[in-house]
Design a protein around this motif. Structure first.
Motif, PDB file in Angstrom:
ATOM      1  N   LYS A  85      -3.909   0.397  -8.848  1.00 23.43           N
ATOM      2  CA  LYS A  85      -4.720   0.211 -10.048  1.00 23.43           C
ATOM      3  C   LYS A  85      -6.086   0.899  -9.968  1.00 23.43           C
ATOM      4  O   LYS A  85      -7.018   0.489 -10.632  1.00 23.43           O
ATOM      5  N   GLY A  86      -6.204   1.931  -9.181  1.00 24.10           N
ATOM      6  CA  GLY A  86      -7.499   2.607  -9.047  1.00 24.10           C
ATOM      7  C   GLY A  86      -7.340   4.090  -8.843  1.00 24.10           C
ATOM      8  O   GLY A  86      -6.235   4.635  -8.923  1.00 24.10           O
ATOM      9  N   ILE A  87      -8.445   4.749  -8.542  1.00 21.28           N
ATOM     10  CA  ILE A  87      -8.420   6.204  -8.350  1.00 21.28           C
ATOM     11  C   ILE A  87      -8.171   6.563  -6.892  1.00 21.28           C
ATOM     12  O   ILE A  87      -8.535   7.637  -6.440  1.00 21.28           O
ATOM     13  N   TRP A  88      -7.580   5.676  -6.149  1.00 21.10           N
ATOM     14  CA  TRP A  88      -7.239   5.892  -4.752  1.00 21.10           C
ATOM     15  C   TRP A  88      -5.723   5.915  -4.607  1.00 21.10           C
ATOM     16  O   TRP A  88      -4.989   5.524  -5.509  1.00 21.10           O
ATOM     17  N   THR A  89      -5.275   6.331  -3.458  1.00 19.26           N
ATOM     18  CA  THR A  89      -3.854   6.303  -3.144  1.00 19.26           C
ATOM     19  C   THR A  89      -3.480   4.883  -2.735  1.00 19.26           C
ATOM     20  O   THR A  89      -4.115   4.310  -1.853  1.00 19.26           O
ATOM     21  N   PRO A  90      -2.464   4.299  -3.386  1.00 20.26           N
ATOM     22  CA  PRO A  90      -2.073   2.933  -3.006  1.00 20.26           C
ATOM     23  C   PRO A  90      -1.533   2.895  -1.573  1.00 20.26           C
ATOM     24  O   PRO A  90      -0.970   3.880  -1.084  1.00 20.26           O
ATOM     25  N   VAL A  91      -1.722   1.761  -0.921  1.00 21.58           N
ATOM     26  CA  VAL A  91      -1.227   1.563   0.437  1.00 21.58           C
ATOM     27  C   VAL A  91      -0.651   0.163   0.531  1.00 21.58           C
ATOM     28  O   VAL A  91      -1.307  -0.805   0.157  1.00 21.58           O
ATOM     29  N   CYS A  92       0.573   0.063   1.037  1.00 22.30           N
ATOM     30  CA  CYS A  92       1.145  -1.236   1.391  1.00 22.30           C
ATOM     31  C   CYS A  92       1.026  -1.351   2.904  1.00 22.30           C
ATOM     32  O   CYS A  92       1.788  -0.751   3.649  1.00 22.30           O
ATOM     33  N   TYR A  93       0.035  -2.098   3.344  1.00 24.00           N
ATOM     34  CA  TYR A  93      -0.229  -2.242   4.775  1.00 24.00           C
ATOM     35  C   TYR A  93       0.628  -3.383   5.301  1.00 24.00           C
ATOM     36  O   TYR A  93       0.473  -4.527   4.896  1.00 24.00           O
ATOM     37  N   THR A  94       1.538  -3.067   6.192  1.00 28.70           N
ATOM     38  CA  THR A  94       2.480  -4.042   6.733  1.00 28.70           C
ATOM     39  C   THR A  94       2.068  -4.478   8.141  1.00 28.70           C
ATOM     40  O   THR A  94       1.295  -3.782   8.806  1.00 28.70           O
ATOM     41  N   PRO A  95       2.584  -5.620   8.594  1.00 28.52           N
ATOM     42  CA  PRO A  95       2.189  -6.138   9.913  1.00 28.52           C
ATOM     43  C   PRO A  95       2.461  -5.195  11.090  1.00 28.52           C
ATOM     44  O   PRO A  95       1.835  -5.322  12.133  1.00 28.52           O
ATOM     45  N   ASP A  96       3.370  -4.222  10.915  1.00 30.09           N
ATOM     46  CA  ASP A  96       3.667  -3.293  12.008  1.00 30.09           C
ATOM     47  C   ASP A  96       2.635  -2.166  12.121  1.00 30.09           C
ATOM     48  O   ASP A  96       2.742  -1.305  12.987  1.00 30.09           O
ATOM     49  N   HIS A  97       1.650  -2.151  11.242  1.00 28.68           N
ATOM     50  CA  HIS A  97       0.547  -1.175  11.238  1.00 28.68           C
ATOM     51  C   HIS A  97       1.006   0.271  10.998  1.00 28.68           C
ATOM     52  O   HIS A  97       0.262   1.200  11.276  1.00 28.68           O
ATOM     53  N   LYS A  98       2.207   0.468  10.469  1.00 31.44           N
ATOM     54  CA  LYS A  98       2.701   1.826  10.234  1.00 31.44           C
ATOM     55  C   LYS A  98       1.913   2.564   9.157  1.00 31.44           C
ATOM     56  O   LYS A  98       1.946   3.787   9.111  1.00 31.44           O
ATOM     57  N   GLN A  99       1.200   1.850   8.305  1.00 33.96           N
ATOM     58  CA  GLN A  99       0.415   2.475   7.239  1.00 33.96           C
ATOM     59  C   GLN A  99      -1.081   2.481   7.543  1.00 33.96           C
ATOM     60  O   GLN A  99      -1.904   2.621   6.645  1.00 33.96           O
ATOM     61  N   ALA A 100      -1.424   2.332   8.809  1.00 35.46           N
ATOM     62  CA  ALA A 100      -2.844   2.254   9.198  1.00 35.46           C
ATOM     63  C   ALA A 100      -3.633   3.469   8.719  1.00 35.46           C
ATOM     64  O   ALA A 100      -4.750   3.320   8.212  1.00 35.46           O
ATOM     65  N   LEU A 101      -3.085   4.651   8.847  1.00 35.68           N
ATOM     66  CA  LEU A 101      -3.816   5.857   8.459  1.00 35.68           C
ATOM     67  C   LEU A 101      -4.171   5.842   6.977  1.00 35.68           C
ATOM     68  O   LEU A 101      -5.263   6.271   6.590  1.00 35.68           O
ATOM     69  N   GLY A 102      -3.268   5.315   6.140  1.00 40.51           N
ATOM     70  CA  GLY A 102      -3.562   5.215   4.711  1.00 40.51           C
ATOM     71  C   GLY A 102      -4.768   4.340   4.432  1.00 40.51           C
ATOM     72  O   GLY A 102      -5.553   4.604   3.520  1.00 40.51           O
ATOM     73  N   MET A 103      -4.926   3.290   5.211  1.00 40.01           N
ATOM     74  CA  MET A 103      -6.085   2.409   5.067  1.00 40.01           C
ATOM     75  C   MET A 103      -7.320   3.058   5.692  1.00 40.01           C
ATOM     76  O   MET A 103      -8.393   3.064   5.106  1.00 40.01           O
ATOM     77  N   TRP A 104      -7.184   3.642   6.862  1.00 38.13           N
ATOM     78  CA  TRP A 104      -8.316   4.250   7.556  1.00 38.13           C
ATOM     79  C   TRP A 104      -8.939   5.395   6.746  1.00 38.13           C
ATOM     80  O   TRP A 104     -10.114   5.709   6.900  1.00 38.13           O
ATOM     81  N   ASN A 105      -8.144   6.037   5.891  1.00 38.32           N
ATOM     82  CA  ASN A 105      -8.624   7.168   5.085  1.00 38.32           C
ATOM     83  C   ASN A 105      -9.413   6.750   3.845  1.00 38.32           C
ATOM     84  O   ASN A 105      -9.994   7.604   3.181  1.00 38.32           O
ATOM     85  N   LYS A 106      -9.419   5.486   3.500  1.00 33.78           N
ATOM     86  CA  LYS A 106     -10.072   5.059   2.257  1.00 33.78           C
ATOM     87  C   LYS A 106     -11.549   5.448   2.190  1.00 33.78           C
ATOM     88  O   LYS A 106     -12.017   5.858   1.122  1.00 33.78           O
ATOM     89  N   PRO A 107     -12.335   5.358   3.266  1.00 32.63           N
ATOM     90  CA  PRO A 107     -13.734   5.798   3.156  1.00 32.63           C
ATOM     91  C   PRO A 107     -13.871   7.276   2.780  1.00 32.63           C
ATOM     92  O   PRO A 107     -14.773   7.638   2.012  1.00 32.63           O
ATOM     93  N   LYS A 108     -12.987   8.130   3.275  1.00 28.34           N
ATOM     94  CA  LYS A 108     -13.016   9.545   2.895  1.00 28.34           C
ATOM     95  C   LYS A 108     -12.644   9.691   1.425  1.00 28.34           C
ATOM     96  O   LYS A 108     -13.295  10.409   0.668  1.00 28.34           O
TER      97      LYS A 108
END
Length: 183
Positions: A85-108
């Motif tokens: 719902k925003g101007i960012w790329t959505p990320v489904c962060y799961t307990p296995d941390h496989k999507q960590a990079l998608g979250m870590w990139n949010k500040p950029k």
């Protein structure tokens, strides 16, 4: 093409409508959370981490996105996730941390902060309760994973945090740590 651009602009305006430019600056309760995190670090002989405007922007936006769009238990996605719902790329962060990079990139992606960001998040139930700084810090101190981020322990030991962003919105508190100074 014109329809998709208009749709994008309407969506962007809707998400950010409640944030004026100066609302990205830390408020008193957010400054207090930064202060008590640094006091906790200082008690462990760790250096203080300066408050970052860019990381604070990310933290504030993420708190609002969580409040408006996150439904606990509706999927495998946890609170480090970002909605579509925003101007960012959505990320489904799961307990296995496989999507960590998608979250870590949010500040950029959101604030042009040119390094990864690492988030800790605290929430209240019900989410409409106001989150206060001491409650958030105590929650993180009592969570081994979150505490290790704040105190640079375990896999976080080699990382030298040089910036911290803090957001509090209703029942959510988000703190982002980064390795790059934000002047």
């Amino acid at each position: 093409m014109k329809i998709s651009i208009a749709y994008y602009l309407i969506f962007s305006i809707t998400i950010f409508a409640s944030f004026q430019a100066d609302e990205y600056k830390a408020l008193n309760n957010e400054i207090e959370l930064c202060r008590i995190i640094n006091a906790y670090r200082k008690s462990l002989n760790l250096p203080e981490i300066p408050l970052s405007n860019k990381l604070t922007k990310v933290a504030k936006i993420h708190c609002k996105d969580l409040y408006d769009n996150f439904v606990r238990g509706s999927s495998d996605c946890n609170e480090h996730s970002w909605s579509d719902k925003g101007i960012w790329t959505p990320v489904c962060y799961t307990p296995d941390h496989k999507q960590a990079l998608g979250m870590w990139n949010k500040p950029k992606e959101i604030a042009n902060y040119l390094s990864n960001g690492y988030e800790i998040e605290h929430n209240h139930s019900p989410k409409d309760d106001l989150c206060n700084p001491m409650c958030a810090l105590n929650g993180w101190k009592n969570s081994a994973g979150h505490n290790s981020v704040i105190t640079n322990q375990g896999k976080w030991k080699a990382i030298n945090f040089k910036a911290m962003g803090v957001g509090i919105y209703k029942g959510y508190a988000c703190v982002w740590f980064g390795e790059l100074e934000d002047k």
